[in-house]
Write an enzyme that holds these catalytic residues in place. Structure first.
Site, short mmCIF file in Angstrom:
data_model
loop_
_atom_site.label_atom_id
_atom_site.label_comp_id
_atom_site.label_asym_id
_atom_site.label_seq_id
_atom_site.Cartn_x
_atom_site.Cartn_y
_atom_site.Cartn_z
N GLU A 136 132.53 47.02 107.99
CA GLU A 136 132.46 45.57 108.12
C GLU A 136 132.77 45.14 109.57
O GLU A 136 133.74 44.44 109.84
CB GLU A 136 133.41 44.89 107.12
N GLU A 147 122.66 36.73 101.24
CA GLU A 147 123.99 37.36 101.19
C GLU A 147 124.97 36.41 100.53
O GLU A 147 124.96 35.21 100.80
CB GLU A 147 124.52 37.69 102.60
N TRP A 189 126.15 40.62 98.50
CA TRP A 189 126.67 41.46 99.57
C TRP A 189 127.99 42.04 99.12
O TRP A 189 128.94 41.28 98.95
CB TRP A 189 126.86 40.65 100.87
N TYR A 192 129.28 32.50 102.37
CA TYR A 192 130.53 33.15 101.98
C TYR A 192 131.69 32.19 101.77
O TYR A 192 132.47 32.34 100.86
CB TYR A 192 130.97 34.17 103.05
#
Lengths: 469, 243
Positions: free
Chosen positions: A424, A379, A417, A324
């Site tokens: 979350e 992800e 994702w 991420y």
């Protein structure tokens, strides 16, 4: 000799300084999705507790309680509750996947739903999961099933959760049950989602259940999670013997390893050392353990773990990466993590303030390609309230993947994702990660495409897939 | 700012920097660097050796290249910075010593470690065969959170017959965590803990000018740091110790 040593080390440091920097022109000019490896899995991901709704586990207890000082555990004070109601709307979710043109879907099964009490199995829940994966396969969508995605049954948590070895046998038994039930439709398994995140958030930072704050306990938890993975992988191989897709293998097993670029904030030696130690714990320890079969974790003057785990060495068939963002680290020896993590003021960030750094995905694909497993990005995504920033995010990160693939990295899948907005964790329902927006005010939990759906469809078409019109 | 004060103090003593009196005297002894030695008469045969302190006043300026990063399975991730350096030392007649440096590193690439400045300010004492200085180092980087970082710093030196030993903690611009260095005249070779080495050399260009070169590299856990510095130095005279 010492002069030679100095010269060699300096030369190597000079040589390694080159970093990629993607230009908008490069990204815009790329035909994303074209030229990927045959069999490349392009899909989206979710987790049971975040989308199913109606769960009762250690997280639902956490959502409904607060820190000792009264602060709520969930920042926006929401609970998972009905979530996206996927438990009752899975057929709609399959349609969403077909609209995207996805050929794979990563989902998880909820342990607390399947075994709500120790040794008491909910066969109806198992039947529903079987129906789901059967439906996916029938639709040409390869199911990738995660066995543990952060939540524990309450009876497991009551025994200490990941804090002690009592969890190992129950998790293995759960694996056997799921493998026996779903094995005819599932080949690709992810035993555990983000082992380091389980250790850090729940046992070092204390912002997830059980809310402990001990670096030492976190390290032992990480070691135990990897041991649980090894047991689970062995159980899958023993009890899923059916090759669902006819490719000659009944199981294909890995973990979803959360990775973050660790960047020293300054040239300070202290910052550099702390950043190196953090990188080793967060990014390297899990994969090194899987490669060597030994769990090795240490903190100077605090603890040292170095032990062999039977079955761990050969437990990976693939390496799953969840990427991420990037952390910039400044030493803070008073913090359990030894550092402050921050994002420099001039960096682009997402709705949660995370640094948007697509080059990091490329760097980590190159870095982990030195291990002996193919890589799947399990992800990658961003919280984006309006949905306007996600298309560029998706394009830039897919460009990173494709660039690494073009340079020979064996990357075989990308899962965005997320398929839809979800609960979350400690941030609640406020962050919007979904390719499809969920209307939480509507009991029907209607799903609406965000602008990134068109971006995903474009990639799918270039990859030879056919999004549903 | 400390280095600026140090420079100003050195300049304020500039009238003595190129004092011709000592050089013109008919002696071949090392030029005394302290006022204590000023009264030594020019007849060398019957005189005790003048009291010369281990270190003398000095001001240096130059450049440094810093490579830093951490390693992992088959790879390394790091940054390269180039920095301006100003450093100096003042030794008063009593032996009171002020030692300081300013390092202003600039990253050579974007998206990496940020530049700022680091100040090292130490005080201590210098005798004929020994010197000890200690004090804080402060690094300020505007993009960092927090922007300031304090560390302690120490260097101790002892001169034996013809050679010396120095040891330091967060020495050399607060970059080297710990070292033990053998000093031989104008050269020094050292061990940097836990795995590493450093080397220093000074080449005399003139009576008050010199060129100092330093290089060091070390590994600590999975971190590697290397640094090369080149500075021009200007001093009232050379002391007896290594650079």
């Amino acid at each position: 000799m010492r002069f030679l040593f100095i010269a060699a080390l300096l030369a190597s440091l000079l040589a390694c300084n080159g970093r990629p920097s993607f230009s908008a022109a490069d990204i815009d000019g790329a035909t994303l999705g074209k030229g990927l490896r045959p069999g490349f899995l392009l899909g989206a991901a979710t987790a049971a507790h975040q989308v199913e709704g109606g769960n009762s586990n250690d997280w639902t207890d956490w959502e409904n309680s607060a820190y000792p000082d009264g602060r709520p555990h969930i920042q926006d004070q929401t609970v998972s509750g009905l979530a996206a109601d996927s438990w009752n709307r899975f057929d709609e979710d399959v349609v969403l996947l077909r609209r995207l043109g996805a050929n794979s879907y990563r989902l998880s099964v909820e342990w607390s739903r399947i075994e709500p009490e120790e040794g008491k199995w909910d066969e109806a829940a198992l039947d529903r999961y079987l129906a789901w994966v059967t439906k996916l396969r029938a639709a040409g969508i390869e199911p990738v099933v995660t066995l543990h995605h952060f939540t524990l049954p309450k009876w497991v948590a009551a025994k200490g959760g990941w804090s002690n070895d009592d969890i190992l046998k129950p998790f293995e038994t759960f694996t056997v049950k799921v493998a026996a039930k779903l094995g005819a439709q599932v080949d690709t398994w992810c035993t555990i989602n983000e082992p380091t995140v389980i250790a850090v958030e729940g046992y070092i930072d204390g912002i997830w259940p059980p809310g402990h704050t001990s670096t030492k306990e976190g390290a032992f938890v990480l070691a135990r999670v990897m041991e649980a993975h090894a047991h689970s992988a062995a159980a899958l191989r023993a009890h899923d013997t059916i090759d669902a897709d006819g490719d000659g293998r009944a199981t294909f097993i890995g973990v979803a390893h959360h990775v973050r670029i660790m960047q020293a904030a300054t040239d300070s030696t202290l910052d550099t050392v702390v950043t190196g130690l953090t990188d080793d714990f967060a990014n390297e320890a899990v994969v090194r353990a899987a490669k060597t079969g030994r769990i090795q974790l240490s903190s100077p003057g605090d603890f040292e773990i170095d032990r062999e785990v039977p079955g761990l060495k050969d437990s990976f068939d693939y390496l799953g990466l969840n990427y991420y963002t990037r952390d910039t680290l400044r030493a803070n020896l008073g913090d359990p993590k030894l550092s402050n993590s921050f994002v420099p003021a001039d960096r682009p960030v997402n709705d949660l303030g995370w640094d948007i750094y697509p080059e990091g995905l490329y760097l980590y694909l190159k870095r982990f390609s030195k291990y002996p497993w193919p890589i799947y990005i399990l992800e990658n995504g961003m919280p984006d309230e309006t949905g306007e920033a996600r298309p560029a995010f998706l394009r830039a990160h897919f460009y990173a993947l494709q660039k690494a693939s073009d340079e020979g990295v064996d990357v075989r899948g990308y899962f965005h994702w997320s398929l839809m907005d979800n609960f979350e964790w400690a941030e609640g329902v406020t962050p919007r990660f979904g390719l499809f927006r969920v209307d939480y005010d509507n009991p029907a939990r209607t799903r609406t495409p965000t602008p990134a759906v068109a971006t995903f469809q474009e990639i799918a078409r270039n990859a030879g897939l056919k999004p549903l019109e | 700012m400390f280095p600026a004060l140090l420079v100003a103090a050195l300049l304020s003593q500039g009238a003595t920097v190129d004092q011709p009196a000592a050089a013109a005297a008919p002696v071949t002894l090392p030029t005394p660097v302290n006022d204590d030695a000023a009264a030594v008469p020019p007849d060398r045969c019957d005189l005790p050796e003048p009291f010369v302190r281990l270190h003398a006043d000095e001001l240096s300026a130059g450049l440094g290249v810093i490579g830093q990063g951490y390693t992992f399975n088959g790879g390394r991730f790091g940054d390269l910075l180039v920095g301006g350096i100003v450093e100096g030392r003042l030794v008063w007649g009593s032996g009171f010593t002020v030692d300081g440096s300013l390092l202003v590193p600039v990253p050579t690439a974007g998206d990496g470690a940020s530049g700022g400045f680091g100040v090292l300010a130490r005080i201590g004492w210098t005798g004929e065969r020994w010197s000890v200085v200690s004090g804080p180092s402060f690094q300020f980087v505007g993009r960092a959170r927090p922007d300031g970082q304090w560390l302690p710093s120490l260097r101790a030196t002892y001169l034996f017959s013809g050679w010396g030993l120095s040891a330091g903690l967060f020495d050399f611009y607060a970059t080297v965590p710990a070292h033990l260095t053998l000093e031989l005249g104008d050269f020094g070779v050292g061990y940097v803990a836990p795995i590493g080495a450093l080397a220093t050399a000074r080449f005399r260009v003139g009576r008050s000018l010199g060129l100092k070169v330093g290089a060091m590299a070390f590994r600590l856990f999975n971190t590697e740091v290397a640094m090369v510095t080149v500075t021009a130095s200007w001093g009232r005279s050379w002391g007896r110790g290594a650079p």
